[in-house]
Design an enzyme around this catalytic site. Sequence first.
Site, mmCIF file in Angstrom:
data_model
loop_
_atom_site.group_PDB
_atom_site.id
_atom_site.type_symbol
_atom_site.label_atom_id
_atom_site.label_comp_id
_atom_site.label_asym_id
_atom_site.label_seq_id
_atom_site.Cartn_x
_atom_site.Cartn_y
_atom_site.Cartn_z
ATOM 1 N N HIS A 71 0.831 -1.221 0.000
ATOM 2 C CA HIS A 71 0.000 0.000 0.000
ATOM 3 C C HIS A 71 0.862 1.266 0.000
ATOM 4 O O HIS A 71 0.519 2.259 0.643
ATOM 5 C CB HIS A 71 -0.937 0.021 1.211
ATOM 6 C CG HIS A 71 -1.948 -1.081 1.235
ATOM 7 N ND1 HIS A 71 -3.227 -0.929 0.756
ATOM 8 C CD2 HIS A 71 -1.878 -2.365 1.668
ATOM 9 C CE1 HIS A 71 -3.894 -2.058 0.914
ATOM 10 N NE2 HIS A 71 -3.097 -2.957 1.462
ATOM 11 N N ASN A 143 -10.302 -2.821 2.654
ATOM 12 C CA ASN A 143 -9.998 -2.840 1.222
ATOM 13 C C ASN A 143 -11.280 -2.624 0.424
ATOM 14 O O ASN A 143 -12.379 -2.659 0.986
ATOM 15 C CB ASN A 143 -9.396 -4.196 0.822
ATOM 16 C CG ASN A 143 -7.910 -4.317 1.168
ATOM 17 O OD1 ASN A 143 -7.229 -3.317 1.366
ATOM 18 N ND2 ASN A 143 -7.421 -5.534 1.227
ATOM 19 N N HIS A 335 -3.853 1.192 12.202
ATOM 20 C CA HIS A 335 -3.572 -0.012 12.993
ATOM 21 C C HIS A 335 -4.895 -0.700 13.330
ATOM 22 O O HIS A 335 -5.800 -0.065 13.898
ATOM 23 C CB HIS A 335 -2.826 0.405 14.269
ATOM 24 C CG HIS A 335 -2.589 -0.714 15.231
ATOM 25 N ND1 HIS A 335 -2.480 -2.034 14.842
ATOM 26 C CD2 HIS A 335 -2.425 -0.695 16.586
ATOM 27 C CE1 HIS A 335 -2.275 -2.780 15.917
ATOM 28 N NE2 HIS A 335 -2.241 -2.006 16.975
HETATM 29 C C1 HEM Z 1 -8.031 -8.313 5.258
HETATM 30 C C2 HEM Z 1 -6.781 -8.236 5.041
HETATM 31 C C3 HEM Z 1 -6.042 -6.936 4.913
HETATM 32 C C4 HEM Z 1 -6.496 -5.696 4.613
HETATM 33 C C5 HEM Z 1 -7.913 -5.281 4.329
HETATM 34 C C6 HEM Z 1 -5.371 -4.801 4.645
HETATM 35 C C7 HEM Z 1 -5.441 -3.447 4.397
HETATM 36 C C8 HEM Z 1 -4.387 -2.589 4.447
HETATM 37 C C9 HEM Z 1 -4.422 -1.196 4.115
HETATM 38 C C10 HEM Z 1 -5.653 -0.436 3.701
HETATM 39 C C11 HEM Z 1 -3.177 -0.700 4.267
HETATM 40 C C12 HEM Z 1 -2.750 0.716 3.972
HETATM 41 C C13 HEM Z 1 -2.854 1.565 5.172
HETATM 42 C C14 HEM Z 1 -2.505 2.973 4.820
HETATM 43 O O1 HEM Z 1 -3.226 3.576 3.997
HETATM 44 O O2 HEM Z 1 -1.543 3.497 5.388
HETATM 45 C C15 HEM Z 1 -2.346 -1.771 4.705
HETATM 46 C C16 HEM Z 1 -1.020 -1.652 4.977
HETATM 47 C C17 HEM Z 1 -0.292 -2.659 5.497
HETATM 48 N N1 HEM Z 1 -0.721 -3.956 5.746
HETATM 49 FE FE1 HEM Z 1 -2.500 -4.704 5.454
HETATM 50 N N2 HEM Z 1 -4.257 -5.503 4.974
HETATM 51 C C18 HEM Z 1 -4.635 -6.815 5.154
HETATM 52 C C19 HEM Z 1 -3.860 -7.859 5.536
HETATM 53 C C20 HEM Z 1 -2.632 -7.697 6.043
HETATM 54 C C21 HEM Z 1 -1.887 -8.732 6.703
HETATM 55 C C22 HEM Z 1 -2.369 -10.156 6.936
HETATM 56 C C23 HEM Z 1 -0.724 -8.164 7.065
HETATM 57 C C24 HEM Z 1 0.418 -8.790 7.812
HETATM 58 C C25 HEM Z 1 0.327 -9.866 8.570
HETATM 59 C C26 HEM Z 1 -0.718 -6.789 6.628
HETATM 60 C C27 HEM Z 1 0.306 -5.908 6.770
HETATM 61 C C28 HEM Z 1 0.316 -4.615 6.317
HETATM 62 C C29 HEM Z 1 1.446 -3.740 6.430
HETATM 63 C C30 HEM Z 1 2.803 -4.107 7.008
HETATM 64 C C31 HEM Z 1 1.057 -2.505 5.907
HETATM 65 C C32 HEM Z 1 1.887 -1.233 5.823
HETATM 66 C C33 HEM Z 1 1.494 -0.393 7.008
HETATM 67 C C34 HEM Z 1 2.316 0.869 7.158
HETATM 68 O O3 HEM Z 1 3.463 0.899 6.727
HETATM 69 O O4 HEM Z 1 1.786 1.822 7.740
HETATM 70 N N3 HEM Z 1 -1.893 -6.531 6.022
HETATM 71 N N4 HEM Z 1 -3.095 -2.924 4.814
#
Ligand code: HEM
Length: 681
Positions: A71, A143, A335
């Site tokens: 993202h 999402n 978060h």
């Molecule tokens: C339903 C499943 C998931 C959804 C809907 C989702 C959604 C998102 C979204 C919207 C962001 C962007 C946030 C922003 O705009 O700053 C993001 C970032 C991220 N997601 Fe997920 N994610 C999912 C699953 C996961 C899983 C399973 C992991 C790890 C175990 C993960 C790890 C991350 C990480 C590391 C970021 C970057 C966050 C940052 O640097 O601030 N995500 N995710």
Amino acid sequence: MAKDPTIPGTPVPHQPITGTDRLTTAGGVPLRDTDHSLKAGQRGPTLLQDHHLREKITHFDHERIPERVVHARGAAAHGVFTAYGTAETVTSATFLKKDKETPVFVRFSTVLGSRGSADTVRDTRGFATKFYTDEGTFDLVGNNIPVFFIQDGIKFPDIVHAAKPHPDREIPQAQSAHDTFWDFVSLHTEAQHHTMWNMSDRGIPRSFRTMEGFGVHTFRLIDDNGEASLVKFHWKPKLGVHALVWEEAQMLGGFDPDFHRRDLADAIEAGAFPEWELGVQIFPDTPQQTFQGIDLLDPTKIVPEELAPVQPIGKMVLNRNPTNYFAETEQVAFHVGHLVPGIDVTDDALMQARLFSYVDTQLTRLGGPNFEQIPINRTHAPVNDMLRDGLHQSEIHSGIAPYHPNSLDGGCPFVPDGSPDARAFIDHPVKITDAEKTREQAASFDDHFSQVRQFWLSMTPVEKEHIVAAYSFELSKCTLPQVRERQVQHLANIDPELASRVATALGFTAPQPTIELADLEPSPALSMVGQTWPLDGRTIGLVIGPETSVEAIAGVRNTLMGRSVTPLLIAPDGAPLADGTPVDRTLQTARSVEFDAILVADGASSLAGDPMLSLLIGESYRHAKAIGAWGDGVEVLATTAAAPSSTGVTAAEQADGVVEDLLTLMGSHRVWERLVPNALG
Ligand code: HEM
């Protein structure tokens, strides 16, 4: 520079950080010269003592922070959430009480691409909302697709490594059309549902404003009496759910890689504030945590809206663009564990891993543990934590006893009691049944195909056509035959017709299904077409010629702007009109992908046959956009693919009727019948 509200994108003027308009050092010392380094003589070497040069360059050298691992590319806006009060029966969260208004910050994103990648790639979109509630921050990090690739967060590094560019050459950027992605999802069939959504038009949204959002996981809401319900969150856009067509998406990658962020910012600046309703599907919190046989802890499954209607609980309006991209959009840290009293998590193994991952990654991305103090992340609730010190600490904490219990600071901070009035966050006391430690999951997670087939069967003919084309495109970019064949076998297990059409496009014969096809009822709510929607913030390319009357243009522009539609004037050259109205594009600089519809004005007949105009109209026609002309503008259409009698082309003597017809056609988003006969089935 003064801000001109009539010109989208005019920057907000620079404001001094604190009270001076003179250039200073970071320490506030006024500077006489910032254009020349301090040298030994006019032509001599630069002196190491030049503290201003060193401060300026050193700060610049460290301006970048690591981009998000996923993202990375996003755009955001501020807004307000107003609760309807309809959730009061299921949650005690005070921001969901009737008429309560809560400030929000929303960041939309693509998943795969780097920060500088194109907006319109085929991908899932992030839809992350920060609610600055009076009781602390609640983040709904969702999402635009309601299911996920994996059922357990331990596999997140695997899916992301497979989907990101190949590690040897770092290609392709921002897309799933490559071997490693299809290798993984074809070996890992629980990804097939999410993949099908990506291959549908959901993977190429027309705009952030026309996307649904989903919390994906099942959450737990707790009411005033401590009773829990299970819920799934949905954001429903006021403008409907709409997509680009694939060729448009590809062209935009070159012509306007910023298409989505521009669209969001321009719409807000024009006052066409994007709006969504937040809704919930509510299920009883039973020990099984299933609903009509669907395991609510399995994030690869939906609950069709026909089985559990989405009940609206509030409205969100985005009404302010960020002032500084870095400070707000880049530094915002969402978060899943930002919860408020009345909202809790479930045992979904994907969600559980996310609860760990976000803060962990932000420690690196934002350089230490104090990123909650960055203005965009700061809660609007009072804070009295015992977190201390660390890099970039900006609070000056008082007291000597940042521990609990203490007597030296009089016992402060005090721990609230567990009474409802204290409004403390209390983890819902979920009963854990007699369990053994295991790395297994429930058998109810094993069906990877029924709902994928249900999605396919719920599509209209035109949507199916796009899905076939998307699979064909993506798999044609895979170089390894075994990857393509394995994936097409899965398509056969979803639907033989789908498999056969994709296999034909790839040049082989589809295999037979290896499983019994499931027969779930189609869910019409999954389809994106077949209704009419408001047009706020849509654009019409208004082609004018040398003979077009200035009054007529003013009349049409006023009508369109009165309907919240943006007219962009396209003329043979860029000279302003006689009444001073600026021309937005010339025939040389306009390209069809910028417009939702094309209208050719009376007085433009001398432009008939112009190759750029024919290209503009031809592409718009091919992309199923509404096209109209009035007066002698009709003669222009006659020389293009959009002959006046063709489907979705409207022509008349006077402007009024044509404008109304055009707006009606646009209300269905596209002229679908032009793409596929019997497009809507
Ligand atoms: C339903 C499943 C998931 C959804 C809907 C989702 C959604 C998102 C979204 C919207 C962001 C962007 C946030 C922003 O705009 O700053 C993001 C970032 C991220 N997601 Fe997920 N994610 C999912 C699953 C996961 C899983 C399973 C992991 C790890 C175990 C993960 C790890 C991350 C990480 C590391 C970021 C970057 C966050 C940052 O640097 O601030 N995500 N995710």
